[in-house]
Motif scaffolding. Structure first.
Motif, short mmCIF file in Angstrom:
data_model
loop_
_atom_site.label_atom_id
_atom_site.label_comp_id
_atom_site.label_asym_id
_atom_site.label_seq_id
_atom_site.Cartn_x
_atom_site.Cartn_y
_atom_site.Cartn_z
N UNK A 667 0.85 -1.20 0.00
CA UNK A 667 0.00 0.00 0.00
C UNK A 667 0.89 1.25 0.00
N UNK A 668 0.57 2.23 -0.85
CA UNK A 668 1.33 3.49 -0.81
C UNK A 668 1.16 4.18 0.54
N UNK A 669 2.25 4.77 1.02
CA UNK A 669 2.22 5.46 2.31
C UNK A 669 1.17 6.57 2.34
N UNK A 670 0.99 7.24 1.22
CA UNK A 670 0.00 8.32 1.13
C UNK A 670 -1.38 7.85 1.55
N UNK A 671 -1.70 6.59 1.25
CA UNK A 671 -3.04 6.07 1.52
C UNK A 671 -3.20 5.49 2.92
N UNK A 672 -2.09 5.48 3.70
CA UNK A 672 -2.15 4.89 5.03
C UNK A 672 -2.37 5.93 6.13
N UNK A 673 -2.56 7.18 5.74
CA UNK A 673 -2.63 8.27 6.72
C UNK A 673 -3.65 8.03 7.82
N UNK A 674 -4.86 7.65 7.45
CA UNK A 674 -5.93 7.48 8.45
C UNK A 674 -6.32 6.02 8.62
N UNK A 675 -5.42 5.11 8.21
CA UNK A 675 -5.82 3.70 8.18
C UNK A 675 -6.10 3.13 9.57
N UNK A 678 -9.64 4.02 10.44
CA UNK A 678 -10.60 3.35 9.57
C UNK A 678 -10.72 1.86 9.90
N UNK A 679 -9.58 1.22 10.12
CA UNK A 679 -9.60 -0.21 10.42
C UNK A 679 -10.34 -0.49 11.72
N UNK A 680 -10.09 0.36 12.71
CA UNK A 680 -10.79 0.21 13.99
C UNK A 680 -12.30 0.37 13.81
N UNK A 681 -12.69 1.33 12.97
CA UNK A 681 -14.12 1.56 12.72
C UNK A 681 -14.76 0.38 11.99
N UNK A 682 -14.05 -0.14 10.99
CA UNK A 682 -14.59 -1.25 10.20
C UNK A 682 -14.79 -2.50 11.05
N UNK A 684 -14.78 -2.76 14.50
CA UNK A 684 -15.17 -2.59 15.89
C UNK A 684 -14.00 -2.74 16.84
N UNK A 685 -12.80 -2.36 16.37
CA UNK A 685 -11.60 -2.43 17.21
C UNK A 685 -11.00 -3.82 17.32
N UNK A 686 -11.48 -4.76 16.53
CA UNK A 686 -11.02 -6.15 16.66
C UNK A 686 -9.92 -6.53 15.68
N UNK A 687 -9.56 -5.64 14.78
CA UNK A 687 -8.48 -5.93 13.83
C UNK A 687 -7.24 -5.11 14.18
N UNK A 688 -6.10 -5.57 13.73
CA UNK A 688 -4.85 -4.83 13.93
C UNK A 688 -4.02 -4.96 12.67
N UNK A 689 -2.98 -4.14 12.58
CA UNK A 689 -2.13 -4.22 11.39
C UNK A 689 -0.71 -3.81 11.74
N UNK A 690 0.19 -4.20 10.88
CA UNK A 690 1.58 -3.76 10.97
C UNK A 690 2.01 -3.32 9.58
#
Length: 718
Positions: A667-675, A678-682, A684-690
């Protein structure tokens, strides 16, 4: 406090998802051992672990907290770790300096994404592990489902030592399989009645007992032989088998409790003091040279500093583990990282803000010192007989970045000092004063992480700050060959300026040869490689500078000036002002004047010739692309994938891991700004990322067009 030998020390990381009750369990333990007279609560903002103002404000742990107590002739050192993934640095450092993990599981929520993430660190470090299913009194507590989930991850390694009688409001008892007793609590009581197991539970308790017996026997040949001969083991023998099974990670005991009501806490404390491994039982740590450093109290002294806090009225408190030897008040040691000498005037064991004087701490101990003059997190102090350094802690890459500035510019220096101090307290912060972006960039683990930073700066340091969208460190390059020449001529009375440079640019890839002939607009240009300089650029990639001057058209003394001019343009690319990279420049001709030629003339000629050629060479903008791994419950996979695709992601693969789906993408860094948000919203706080930097890739043409227009508008404004 007495001096504890290494075999009498137990170092335990207290981990678990946010809300699993770690801080509450710590309170109950400290109350049971008599170190505090009254248990605090998270809501009451008076717990031993969460004592910093920001923790009281938000009601969650931000820092890991060391707490130590004496129990059954053992020194029990715990590190209570934050549950939120945004503060994972505390978990990572704690697991690296302790000898086992006590993982709390919320009986109502079972295995959560934070549980999975922390277990990954436990597994990577091969730490012994004990599960405690907490909050059995919660109305939605589900022991059986949670046990099944644990077995999905670890199979039959998870072995119940206890199981509950009732759950929710009816939870009032625990069957202890090892002791073959029923612990039953009267309403409001913290001390249980110890009873015989009732007939209604004997069959179930017997099955669990047989499983535990076999699991304990499997870890020792002598116990296995006795089990085959006699069909049973004593409680002490079973404990010995469990101890060995924990060390080899072939057995993960499971207990249950209600820390809030102090039900079964006393029992877990007893078990840990008897069965948890000592520093002598686990693999020997290695120094930075790969050499084993045994926790031997008679060896030369080495202290590793894994944590720093800044506390009101005290200043810096430095937490260390005695890796070898022993340390006493007044010892003089040498900082292996900084070369300075340090005297340890006062030593303590701690429980949050409670400090207890320690005259001596032996190998394996965890302690604290105050007001050391030149010690930083990650440093090693040694006695004169040794030169150990330790660098075994590996922190995760940051996932969320923002530009930061003081609202009042007069506070800029104060802000810089505060950020440096905070990085000492939490090494997962990255702070960069970017010359390229003309911004100070703060990178952390998530929005939560940065929100906490802002609160601390504004409330503790009284520095009002603002976060800005960080600029992206684009790069510029070319996609084809081009030729240009430029004459710099200036005459203003007396000696003038004259320099003319003819050059060719082309995209460079590692190892490519210099062609003998180039063709542009039907004309051939022959080149002769007289000298080549390869310059590794600080921002990545290369500039290759080829001298092809023949016949003395340009004197050799002016070539460094030409290179300097080209480098100046590489630092401020012709397209958007971003750094340029991966370009080969061949200077093949030019002219000079016997009087007016000088270095500045050729620097300007080289700079302008390069700029013209670059713009004619199919220039392209490159953007940083990151490898992103998302761990998400299966029911959210479709939504997460759609969101990533909307961020120009390239999906690289999917796989299942311990009840969660793992999605890999670029993923381009530009698109990760608010990820993070967004991931938490999608989910319900149950996903994580690195995320981790992968490479620079060409931006799509529509994106490049937008960037060029934006830069053009900015240039006009300035």
């Amino acid at each position: 406090m007495k001096v504890y030998k290494t075999n009498e020390i137990r170092n335990i990381a207290l981990i678990g998802n946010a809300g699993s009750g770690k801080t509450t369990l710590a309170e109950a333990m400290l109350f049971e051992c008599g170190l505090i007279k009254r248990r605090g609560t998270v809501d009451g903002k008076n717990t031993v672990s969460d004592y910093f103002p920001v923790e009281k404000e938000y009601g969650y742990s931000v820092f890991s907290t060391v707490f130590s107590y004496e129990w059954k002739e053992k020194l029990m050192n715990f590190i209570d770790c934050p549950g939120s993934d945004d503060f994972v640095g505390g978990v990572v450092s704690a697991l690296n300096v302790t000898d086992m993990a006590l993982m709390l599981i919320d009986a109502a929520n079972g295995i959560e994404v934070g549980t999975v993430n922390q277990l990954r660190y436990v597994d990577d470090l091969n730490k012994p592990l004990l599960f405690l299913m907490n909050q059995m009194d919660h109305e939605k507590a589900d022991y059986d489902n949670t046990l099944a989930s644990l077995k999905e991850q670890y199979g039959n390694k998870v072995v119940p030592v206890q199981y509950p009688i009732g759950s929710g409001s009816s939870f009032d008892g625990i069957v202890d399989v090892l002791k073959q007793k029923l612990y039953k609590w009267k309403p409001g009581a913290t001390a249980p009645d110890v009873l015989e197991i009732p007939d209604s539970e004997k069959e179930k308790a017997g099955e669990y007992y047989q499983t535990l017996l076999e699991a304990a026997a499997e870890n020792d040949e002598g116990l296995m032989e006795k089990y085959f001969d006699q069909g049973s083991l004593t409680e002490e023998e079973m404990r010995d088998g469990i101890h060995k099974g924990m060390i080899s990670r072939s057995l993960f005991p499971l207990f249950c409790a209600s820390a809030e009501k102090n039900m079964a806490v006393h029992r877990i404390m007893n078990f840990l003091s008897m069965v948890a491994p000592s520093p002598l039982d686990v693999p020997t740590p290695l120094n930075s040279e790969g050499e084993e450093v045994k926790p031997d109290a008679s060896a030369p002294t080495s202290l590793f500093f894994f944590k720093t806090t800044v506390e009101p009225h005290i200043g810096e408190v430095s937490y260390f583990k005695v890796m070898s030897g022993s340390v006493k008040e007044g010892d003089d040691l040498v900082n292996a990282n900084r070369g300075s000498k340090e005297r340890l005037v006062q030593l303590y064991t701690v429980a949050g803000q409670i400090r207890n004087k320690a005259e001596e701490l032996q190998a394996g101990s965890i302690g604290a010192a105050v007001k050391l003059k030149d010690v930083r997190t990650g440093n090693t102090l040694n006695s004169k007989d040794t030169e150990n350094k330790f660098d075994f802690i590996r922190y995760p890459e940051p996932r969320y970045r923002r530009a930061i500035k003081a609202v009042n510019e007069s506070n800029s220096e104060k802000l810089s000092e505060a950020l440096t101090r905070m990085k000492e307290e939490d090494p997962t912060w990255l702070v960069e004063n970017s010359k390229e972006l003309k911004q100070t960039i703060v990178s952390g683990q998530g929005e939560f992480h940065l929100r906490t930073l802002k609160w601390r700066l504004e409330n503790n340091d009284k520095i009002e700050i603002e976060f800005l969208e960080p600029k992206i460190p684009y790069r510029e390059t070319i996609t084809k060959s081009a030729r240009a020449d430029y004459r710099h001529k200036k005459q203003s009375g007396g000696a003038g300026q004259f320099g003319e440079v003819h050059l060719i640019v082309e995209p460079y890839t590692e190892g490519m040869a210099v062609p003998e002939v180039y063709r542009f607009n039907g004309q051939e240009y022959k080149v002769q490689n007289r000298d080549t300089q390869e310059i590794n650029l600080d921002w990545g990639g290369k500039l290759v500078f080829v001298n092809s001057i023949v016949g003395g058209a340009i004197d050799a003394r002016f070539l460094p000036a030409i290179l300097k001019g080209i480098m100046a343009r590489m630092e401020q690319g012709p397209l958007t002002g971003s750094y340029a990279r991966d370009v080969r420049v061949i200077v093949y001709d030019g002219k000079m004047h016997p009087v007016d030629s000088n270095e500045i003339s050729f620097m300007l000629a080289g700079r302008n010739a390069f700029s013209t050629a670059f713009k004619n060479a199919g220039p392209k903008i490159l953007e940083p692309v990151y490898d992103v791994t998302v761990s998400v419950p299966g029911e959210y996979m479709g939504d997460v994938m759609s969101d990533l695709q909307g961020r120009r992601a390239m999906i690289m693969g999917m796989e299942s891991e311990k009840g969660f789906e793992k999605l890999k993408a670029k993923v381009p860094l530009k698109e990760m700004s608010s990820y993070s948000t967004s991931l938490s919203s999608i989910s319900g706080g149950r996903a994580s990322f690195s995320m981790k930097f992968s490479s620079y890739e060409l931006v799509p043409s529509d994106v490049q067009e937008k960037l060029l227009k934006a830069y053009e508008a900015q240039e006009k404004e300035e």
